[in-house]
Design an enzyme around this catalytic site. Sequence first.
Site, PDB file in Angstrom:
ATOM      1  N   LYS A 135       0.808  -1.264   0.027  1.00 32.86           N
ATOM      2  CA  LYS A 135      -0.230  -0.070  -0.019  1.00 32.86           C
ATOM      3  C   LYS A 135       1.003   1.200   0.163  1.00 32.86           C
ATOM      4  CE  LYS A 135      -4.482   0.828   2.592  1.00 32.86           C
ATOM      5  NZ  LYS A 135      -4.942   0.561   3.733  1.00 32.86           N
TER       6      LYS A 135
HETATM    7  C1  E4P Z   1      -8.414   1.623   3.833  1.00 37.89           C
HETATM    8  O1  E4P Z   1      -7.494   0.855   3.522  1.00 37.89           O
HETATM    9  C2  E4P Z   1      -8.049   2.322   4.910  1.00 37.89           C
HETATM   10  O2  E4P Z   1      -7.351   1.546   5.967  1.00 37.89           O
HETATM   11  C3  E4P Z   1      -9.606   2.550   5.966  1.00 37.89           C
HETATM   12  O3  E4P Z   1     -10.695   2.286   4.937  1.00 37.89           O
HETATM   13  C4  E4P Z   1      -9.624   3.900   6.271  1.00 37.89           C
HETATM   14  O4  E4P Z   1     -10.892   4.302   6.956  1.00 37.89           O
HETATM   15  P1  E4P Z   1     -11.157   5.408   8.058  1.00 37.89           P
HETATM   16  O5  E4P Z   1     -11.058   6.603   7.038  1.00 37.89           O
HETATM   17  O6  E4P Z   1     -12.516   4.854   8.782  1.00 37.89           O
HETATM   18  O7  E4P Z   1     -10.013   5.476   9.041  1.00 37.89           O
END
Ligand code: E4P
Length: 217
Positions: free
Chosen positions: A83
Amino acid sequence: MKFFVDTAEVDEIAELNDLGMVDGVTTNPSLILKSGRDILDVTKEIAGMVDGPVSAEVVALEADAMIAEGRKLAKIADNIAVKVPLTWAGLKACKVLSSEGNMVNVTLCFSANQALLAAKAGATFISPFIGRLDDINLDGMDLIADIRQIYDNYGFETQILAASIRSVNHAFQAALIGSDVMTAPPKVIKQMAEHPLTDKGLAAFLADWEKTGQQIL
Ligand code: E4P
């Protein structure tokens, strides 16, 4: 639509995985902090539990350092998706890491133009953050729809991974628009099974069943 689980809590992943609800897992530095686990250890454990992609996020800001971190994370298991953030350096890292045969999830996407760049850089997944757009009074679903249209216009194979899903309505809308994947906290996935008329209907059936005096077992 594929379901990824947005957590680094192995018990929660295991419960959903046993039900066949887990097509992959996403983590991020905040979720690793919450788990209290070492990133390499917990990512390895998760990658061994599920068949699908497990996203592990780099934390460097420069492309070369991101690439080095990405290569290390990718070595954890064959199903790691590296990522990287949607910055110019992140796009460079995406291009190199994907050219080397790694799955790459480009995260923190907040515009359709960013998603277009990620696709051109060879991203496997693009992660538009719905909830965080809603937090600032924008409609995260408009972004998902725009990316869907652009990717379909040009036949990009990058998968739209609807992220920052905070509610069952987010999940429904993402599916309706045609997200390839959504990643949601376990709580939201479980809430998708709930409906007040289901509870009401069940209570009525059980009350009538009681009156029959019968037993199945
Ligand atoms: C996705 O890969 C992220 O880890 C996640 O969906 C972020 O979510 P949040 O905005 O609720 O922290």
